[in-house]
Design a protein around this motif. Structure first.
Motif, short mmCIF file in Angstrom:
data_model
loop_
_atom_site.label_atom_id
_atom_site.label_comp_id
_atom_site.label_asym_id
_atom_site.label_seq_id
_atom_site.Cartn_x
_atom_site.Cartn_y
_atom_site.Cartn_z
N LYS A 105 12.97 44.70 18.76
CA LYS A 105 12.63 43.36 19.31
C LYS A 105 13.49 42.30 18.80
O LYS A 105 13.67 41.41 19.32
CB LYS A 105 11.13 43.02 18.72
CG LYS A 105 9.91 43.78 19.45
CD LYS A 105 8.60 43.46 18.87
CE LYS A 105 8.17 42.04 19.30
NZ LYS A 105 6.96 41.50 18.95
N ILE B 118 7.44 33.53 25.43
CA ILE B 118 7.16 35.22 25.62
C ILE B 118 6.23 35.70 24.54
O ILE B 118 5.66 36.84 24.88
CB ILE B 118 8.47 35.96 25.96
CG1 ILE B 118 9.29 36.05 24.51
CG2 ILE B 118 9.58 35.37 26.89
CD1 ILE B 118 10.46 36.84 24.31
N GLY B 119 6.29 35.12 23.54
CA GLY B 119 5.49 35.52 22.33
C GLY B 119 3.76 35.42 22.67
O GLY B 119 2.93 36.12 21.87
N ASP C 240 2.56 36.14 25.37
CA ASP C 240 2.01 37.18 26.08
C ASP C 240 1.49 38.35 25.03
O ASP C 240 2.28 38.84 24.23
CB ASP C 240 3.24 37.84 26.98
CG ASP C 240 2.88 38.90 27.74
OD1 ASP C 240 1.76 39.68 27.45
OD2 ASP C 240 3.49 39.01 29.12
N ARG D 92 0.89 41.19 25.11
CA ARG D 92 1.55 42.51 25.26
C ARG D 92 2.85 42.48 24.50
O ARG D 92 3.44 43.73 24.14
CB ARG D 92 1.96 42.88 26.70
CG ARG D 92 0.73 43.06 27.64
CD ARG D 92 1.15 43.06 28.92
NE ARG D 92 1.92 41.97 29.49
CZ ARG D 92 2.49 41.70 30.66
NH1 ARG D 92 2.38 42.64 31.59
NH2 ARG D 92 3.24 40.67 31.12
N ILE D 93 3.32 41.36 24.19
CA ILE D 93 4.62 41.28 23.59
C ILE D 93 4.29 41.01 22.04
O ILE D 93 4.94 41.46 20.94
CB ILE D 93 5.26 40.50 24.19
CG1 ILE D 93 5.84 41.05 25.58
CG2 ILE D 93 6.87 40.10 23.33
CD1 ILE D 93 6.84 40.03 26.33
N ARG E 149 4.52 37.45 19.00
CA ARG E 149 5.33 36.43 18.54
C ARG E 149 6.29 37.18 17.26
O ARG E 149 7.52 36.56 17.18
CB ARG E 149 4.68 35.24 18.15
CG ARG E 149 5.42 34.32 17.70
CD ARG E 149 6.38 33.67 18.76
NE ARG E 149 7.35 32.54 18.29
CZ ARG E 149 8.52 32.78 17.62
NH1 ARG E 149 8.97 34.15 17.80
NH2 ARG E 149 9.34 31.80 17.39
N LEU F 201 10.56 37.94 16.70
CA LEU F 201 11.16 37.22 17.65
C LEU F 201 11.94 35.96 17.31
O LEU F 201 12.12 35.00 18.07
CB LEU F 201 10.04 36.99 19.08
CG LEU F 201 9.71 38.13 19.87
CD1 LEU F 201 8.82 37.59 20.92
CD2 LEU F 201 10.86 38.96 20.39
#
Length: 440
Positions: A221, A246-247, A249, A251-252, A254, A257
């Motif tokens: 990551k 994107i954080g 989401d 599934r991902i 924060r 990142l």
């Protein structure tokens, strides 16, 4: 219970003190007599928030003892192995010599005690397959069992992570026939299990892979967002905006990142490279080739900052005065192993720059390991007359620095925010030229 912790480095010393904190009688053993003497006086040989208090309290109340002699471990119920497994000098794999030496010394003492199992518990991070080999060796001793119990400590939060971990993982030889060893380790961790901390029992190999897999995923990551930050620098995008979006989401997530100069320390780089090495030994070279790229992206961030510094100084580093804010690989520790900040400082020094390094707690280790670097106790002394400032460790006090005050000290108001923690508008309003990695 009576417990030993063999190996009193960072992991072992924290584990020993924490097990005494929950009520056990603990013997910490190490071959380093100076370290043992320091710990025996209730003094921490490294910086870790909260550790000093737990250590001194349990030395004073008599539950925590330190020794260099295996003879003192003769009457122990559970032996924890917390030995270092550094990267080998001749490759990416782990050096297991410290574990081998400890087992050679411990084995003659091991025996069943009054019909009860004697337990050996591995805490060290090892290549998958190691526990099975050790378990087979110990199985030859009647009444002795092995459990592999990986640690998940974060430096700066080690005491909390030991006393309130987010999970406990037990690796056993056979999950269908491990009642004795599981019961005994449950007794050790009873105060933690009472807090409803999840506990999972797997085979040896799964337990070994949990730790290195977790660290390698986190490394992935970090390197991913750092690769994106380079695109942001080229295109004018803002990596903080990209990471925020994107954080969101789930599934991902924060965490991990935030773009910057990459990861370091004694765990993530070593575990990543160890997994690469072990995968190669087991014939899974192609499937893990991407981890080599992750490692290369991470180490490449350091050279990226050197190139940026050279550009900001009109292409010439020789004789230029550069202030480095931060030496530890992360805040809340004095650990400088594989520190990105110090790697950058050394690269700049090798090109003739006059480098000054400051850090709230790690300067002792800087002076010991890197005497060529000039260490300054205060930010003000480091920044005074500097042609360029590099913020490379995100200590809270650095985030709160007054840019107006520092502007009066620096020779030229240029700063690289290598951790993306500064208030960019405030610094720019104070007259600083700020380069934040991946930020427009």
């Amino acid at each position: 219970m009576k417990i030993s912790v063999i190996g009193c480095g960072y992991l072992g010393a924290v584990h020993a003190a924490s097990m005494a904190e929950v009520g056990h009688e603990v013997y910490g053993l190490d071959v380093d007599s100076t370290r043992i003497a320091t710990l025996g006086r209730g003094l921490a040989p490294f910086h870790e928030p909260g550790f000093d208090e737990v250590l001194s309290r349990n030395v004073d109340n008599g539950r925590l003892h330190f020794t260099t002699s295996y003879d003192d471990l003769d009457d122990v119920d559970v032996h924890f192995l917390a030995l270092g497994t550094p990267q080998r000098d001749d490759g990416l794999g782990a050096d297991l010599s410290y574990i081998d030496s400890a087992l050679d010394a411990l084995a003659p003492l091991l025996k069943a005690r009054n019909g009860r199992t004697t337990l050996v518990v591995g805490k060290s991070t090892v290549p998958v397959g190691t526990a099975r080999t050790i378990g087979e060796r110990l199985a030859a001793i009647p009444g002795v069992k092995l459990v592999w119990n990986p640690e998940f400590l974060r430096e700066g939060f080690a005491v909390e992570d030991t006393l309130r971990p987010d999970r406990l993982v037990y690796g056993v030889a056979d999950t269908a026939d491990a009642a004795d060893e599981v019961e005994l380790l449950d007794a050790v961790y009873a105060p933690l299990l009472a807090l409803k901390i999840p506990r999972r029992v797997y085979n040896y190999e799964s337990a070994e892979l949990v730790k290195v897999s977790a660290n390698s995923f986190l490394a992935t990551k970090i390197s991913f967002i750092n690769a994106i930050s380079e695109l942001c620098d080229i295109t004018g995008a803002d990596v903080a905006d990209v990471a925020e979006a994107i954080g969101m989401d789930d599934r991902i997530g924060r965490k991990f990142l935030r773009a910057g100069i990459g990861f370091g320390g004694g765990c993530l780089p070593k575990d990543l490279r160890g997994l690469i090495s072990r995968a190669g030994e087991l014939g899974a070279v192609d499937s893990f080739a991407f981890l080599r790229d992750i490692d290369a992206i991470n180490t490449g961030r350091r050279e990226y900052v050197v190139r940026l510094a050279r550009r900001l100084l009109d292409g010439e580093l020789d004789g230029r005065r550069i202030a480095i804010l931060g030496a530890a690989f992360k805040p809340d520790t004095d650990d400088v192993r594989d520190s990105p900040a110090l790697d950058i400082a050394l690269k700049l020094y090798s090109e003739g720059a006059r480098v000054k390094v400051t850090d709230p707690v790690a300067l002792g280790n800087v002076r010991k390991r890197y005497p060529a670097l000039h260490a300054e106790e205060s930010v003000e002394d480091a920044v005074r007359n500097a042609d360029l400032v590099l913020l490379l460790t995100e200590w809270p006090e650095y985030k709160q620095l007054d840019p107006t005050v520092l502007r009066e000290l620096a020779s030229d108001a240029k700063i690289v925010d290598g951790r993306n923690v500064l208030d960019l508008p405030a610094w720019r309003a104070a007259g600083w030229h700020v380069e934040a990695l991946g930020r427009s």
